[in-house]
Structures are given as C-alpha cells and as structure tokens.
Design an enzyme around this catalytic site. Structure first.
Site, mmCIF file in Angstrom:
data_model
loop_
_atom_site.group_PDB
_atom_site.id
_atom_site.type_symbol
_atom_site.label_atom_id
_atom_site.label_comp_id
_atom_site.label_asym_id
_atom_site.label_seq_id
_atom_site.Cartn_x
_atom_site.Cartn_y
_atom_site.Cartn_z
ATOM 1 N N ASP A 1 23.095 10.184 48.683
ATOM 2 C CA ASP A 1 23.733 10.984 47.635
ATOM 3 C C ASP A 1 23.111 10.549 46.305
ATOM 4 O OD1 ASP A 1 25.356 11.814 45.561
ATOM 5 O OD2 ASP A 1 27.241 11.264 46.528
ATOM 6 N N LYS B 1 24.396 17.725 36.377
ATOM 7 C CA LYS B 1 24.505 16.355 35.879
ATOM 8 C C LYS B 1 23.202 15.901 35.228
ATOM 9 C CE LYS B 1 27.702 15.002 39.556
ATOM 10 N NZ LYS B 1 28.983 14.780 38.901
ATOM 11 N N CYS C 1 37.272 10.622 42.146
ATOM 12 C CA CYS C 1 36.907 11.087 43.501
ATOM 13 C C CYS C 1 36.384 9.931 44.349
ATOM 14 C CB CYS C 1 35.885 12.208 43.476
ATOM 15 S SG CYS C 1 36.448 13.668 42.624
ATOM 16 N N GLN D 1 24.094 10.683 41.018
ATOM 17 C CA GLN D 1 24.120 9.846 39.813
ATOM 18 C C GLN D 1 22.798 9.127 39.571
ATOM 19 O OE1 GLN D 1 26.316 10.221 37.696
ATOM 20 N NE2 GLN D 1 27.941 11.168 38.899
ATOM 21 N N HIS E 1 31.604 8.583 46.820
ATOM 22 C CA HIS E 1 32.369 9.718 46.281
ATOM 23 C C HIS E 1 32.978 10.464 47.476
ATOM 24 C CE1 HIS E 1 32.821 13.727 44.398
ATOM 25 N NE2 HIS E 1 32.718 13.126 43.231
HETATM 26 N N1 PMP Z 1 28.416 12.272 44.543
HETATM 27 C C1 PMP Z 1 28.544 11.565 43.422
HETATM 28 C C2 PMP Z 1 28.152 10.123 43.405
HETATM 29 C C3 PMP Z 1 29.073 12.180 42.274
HETATM 30 O O1 PMP Z 1 29.227 11.471 41.158
HETATM 31 C C4 PMP Z 1 29.431 13.546 42.324
HETATM 32 C C5 PMP Z 1 30.005 14.250 41.120
HETATM 33 N N2 PMP Z 1 31.049 13.588 40.497
HETATM 34 C C6 PMP Z 1 29.245 14.233 43.526
HETATM 35 C C7 PMP Z 1 28.739 13.568 44.602
HETATM 36 C C8 PMP Z 1 29.602 15.677 43.653
HETATM 37 O O2 PMP Z 1 28.731 16.464 42.901
HETATM 38 P P1 PMP Z 1 29.027 18.012 42.717
HETATM 39 O O3 PMP Z 1 30.431 18.115 42.231
HETATM 40 O O4 PMP Z 1 28.027 18.444 41.698
HETATM 41 O O5 PMP Z 1 28.832 18.662 44.050
#
Ligand code: PMP
Length: 410
Positions: free
Chosen positions: A201, A227, A366, A204, A124
C-alpha cells in the site's frame, strides 16, 4: 528550499489564501488529501470544455483525443514508478479499490482454505477489511506483524511468521499514523525467498519519496492521485504482468471484454481487463499535471523540505508543549506527527485548533487495530506537504500552546 521558491509553489494553490474563522488557513491534513495546484484544475477544465467524449470507443476526433490523453497518463505513470510496461498500470478509483481488486481477484483465485497471509498492525483499514471480506469465503489465516515502541515493524517477528502455507504479505510502505517508512525492499526480498507474493500500500509513500517498483521488486503496489497533488477519483494499481494475466477480471461490464455472447464472454487484454465501465478519464487526463508539479520541484527537494518541517516541529513540540505524547518516533519517518496533549481528548484538541485556523485530523485515522496497539482511542495528526512553511509550523505550535492551556490548564 528558499523563500521565493516556496512562495512560488504556494501561489499555485489558491486554497492556501483562504481563511477559517478569520484566521489564515494552516492546512496540516495532507495525509488525508493534499491540495491541488491550479494547473491540475485547469487541465480538468480543459477536458470538460474541449475534449470530453467517452474513451476507447469513438472513431470521431475528440473521442480519440480523450483516449490519447488517458493513455498518455498511463505511460507517464509507467515511467514515474518505473514499471516495465503500461499494461502493468491499472486505473482504479483509489488505493482502496486497488487493494480490493487484488484481494478479490488474486486472493479469490490463489488463496485456499488453510493458507496464511501476513499483514501488519499499522495497516489502514483499506488493507485489512478487503482480506477479511475474502476470508468469509476462503478459510485462510491472517497473521499480524507487531511494532516496537518507536512504531517500527518487528522484523524478527515478521520473519518468524512465514510457514510453507504463507501465500501473501500485504503491508503499507509508510504508516499514515506513525509516519514510519517500512523497509519494503528487504521485506519483499524475504517474502519472495519464502515463495510469497507481496502487495504494498503506497498511498503515503508516493507523495513523499521516489518509488521504483522494479527496484523494490514488489508484485503489487497501490496509490491514490488525490494524495499527491492530483485529482480525486484516480488510483493506480501496479501489478507484475504475469500475475495480472493469471488473474480473473474484478468487475464485469463494458471496456473489459473482447467478445460477449450469452454462451460466454472473452476478456480484453491487460490493462483493460481490469477497467470495467467508463473510467474517470477527465481526472486521469489531468493527473500528469500533478506529476509535472512534483518533477519541477524535484522529489528530493520535496522530501528534504518536508523532513525539515518534521524535525523542526517535532523538536518544538517536545521542548515547548508540556505533556505532549508523540506516537511514532522511528528514525526513518515521513512528515506525519500523531500526538495527544496529555489526556485531552483528540477531538477537543482538533476542534480548538480549527478555531485557530489550523486544520488537523483527529480520530482513529482508519487504523483502529493500531490505536488498540497504542492503547488509545484516537490521536491528533498533523501532516506536511511541500507548500507548508516554517511560519505555519510556528502558528501550529502557538495554537497548540493555547489549546494545551485551555484543555490541560498548562
Ligand atoms: N492506505 C493508506 C496508508 C492511506 O493513508 C489511505 C488514505 N487515508 C488509504 C490507504 C486509502 O486511500 P484512498 O481513500 O485514496 O483509497
């Protein structure tokens, strides 16, 4: 999971009763954010109505109550991820801020010109851009692990990337596009043998599987409450205590100091050193209610239910939707389906699905470098949570058939 249990779960989410274009909402954008059960919102209400006072400051009763609620959450999170100490649990705004913290503080201190770090092509942007921002100041090299045709990391390539200058590996536990579950424990053990620090990270992963940071032996692990059925505005950075202690503060301000004078400032102990300013204490206080929700059902049951929906929906898409292209077919995969209907634009597909009541994500998610690797501009993504049903999967398939007939004349 039987129908009665599923209905009981759904009844805790008032939003699932709403309609879109007069159709019952089928919410399949759980990867972006999950919905929130009533008990979490009730806890937020209770904080605002009964215990709102700034934390860690007041001698008066409600300030102490608010502080206790926040610190109880820290202990709950410590136990939930099996951290050794609550000092290893830092509250942030989300995964993004947690990774930025590590890049700025750990990276800004321990990465030097000529060093190397390893990321993967399925990251991401939250796990790419913070490192690039740091690279504007420190001239280190970023190496990128590729994927195979199933959307799994090329572990052989990963191993071959290490040199004596590799200082850090940072990668996602579960891909938000492909669903691939990466072998964190093995990758971490390998990185440690090469002397590199490991950041994961977990945005997910934590909503869909048990995560034990000590078993994985990762050095840093980041995730977001919103999430995993919790409130927005709350993220967690887990870090091993010795690493966190060696790192300078990320932001300066109130809460994170021990003593301030114009001649110099000393900083608070962990975890407060990394929590400048007033934290989102209302939402933090409500977060344990989301953990209660998960624990009541049981993570194994959640995972099994989501996996069943994934398998069922994937099989129906392959057999009943001519021309569908699914991106990410790893055997060890979380309940995320990224796809395209032939050459139809992802945006058109998503917009038409919305008209039929089905909420899915469209675009690059993203993860633009991953889109480039897949050779597409974007995809449509359907993702499941524990409250989704087989009937919803059926509605999604029926809607897909209609959309396919409109966009591809099939
Ligand atoms: N890493 C991953 C794999 C994600 O899916 C996301 C959210 N789409 C994020 C980071 C960012 O998370 P947040 O917007 O809650 O900071």
């Amino acid at each position: 999971m039987d129908n009665a249990q599923l209905q009981n779960i759904r009844s805790q989410f008032p939003i699932l009763d709403r309609t879109v274009y007069n159709k019952p909402l089928v919410y399949l954008d759980n990867t972006a954010t999950s919905q929130t059960p009533k008990r979490v919102v009730d806890a937020i209400d209770a904080s605002y109505f009964h215990t709102k006072a700034n934390v860690h400051r007041g001698v008066f009763s409600i300030s102490q109550e608010a502080t206790d609620l926040m610190e109880q959450t820290r202990c709950r999170v410590r136990d939930y991820i099996n951290a050794s100490s609550e000092q290893e649990v830092i509250f942030t705004r989300g995964t993004t801020e947690a990774i930025n913290l590590v890049a700025a503080s750990w990276g800004g201190t321990f990465l030097h010109d000529g060093d190397e770090i390893i990321l993967t092509v399925m990251e991401h942007h939250a796990n790419i851009v913070p490192w690039q921002l740091l690279r504007n100041r420190v001239k280190f090299t970023i190496k990128v692990v590729p994927i195979n045709e199933k959307g799994e990391l090329d572990i052989e390539a990963y191993r071959n990337m290490f040199t004596e200058r590799t200082r850090l590996v940072s990668f996602t536990h579960v891909s938000n596009v492909l669903g691939t579950v990466n072998p964190v424990k093995e990758m971490t053990a390998y990185a440690h043998r090469q002397g590199a620090v490991v950041m994961v990270d977990g945005a997910q992963a934590v909503p869909h599987m048990k995560v034990d940071v000590r078993d994985l032996d990762v050095d840093f692990y980041a995730f977001s409450s919103h999430k995993m059925y919790g409130p927005t505005g709350v993220g967690i950075l887990y870090g091993k205590k010795d690493l966190l202690e060696a790192m300078p503060p990320y932001q300066g301000g109130g809460e994170m100091i021990s003593h301030v004078s114009f001649n110099g400032t000393t900083f608070a102990e962990l975890p407060f050193k990394f929590e400048a300013g007033t934290p989102d204490f209302v939402d933090i206080a409500a977060f344990p209610r989301a953990l209660d929700f998960i624990n009541e059902i049981g993570m194994d049951n959640i995972a099994a239910h989501e996996q069943e929906l994934l398998d069922y929906t994937t099989a129906r898409m392959i057999s009943e939707i001519p021309g569908v292209r699914i991106f990410g077919t790893a055997p060890h995969k979380s309940a995320v389906i990224s796809f395209l209907l032939g050459d139809a634009h992802h945006y058109d597909t998503g917009m038409l699905l919305d008209k039929l009541g089905v909420a899915v994500r469209t675009g690059h998610h993203c993860a633009q470098p991953l889109m480039q690797a897949l050779g597409v501009e974007g995809t449509v993504r359907a993702s499941f949570a524990v409250y989704n049903t087989r009937e919803e999967a059926d509605k999604f398939i029926e809607a897909l058939k209609k959309v396919n007939s409109i966009l591809n004349r099939i």
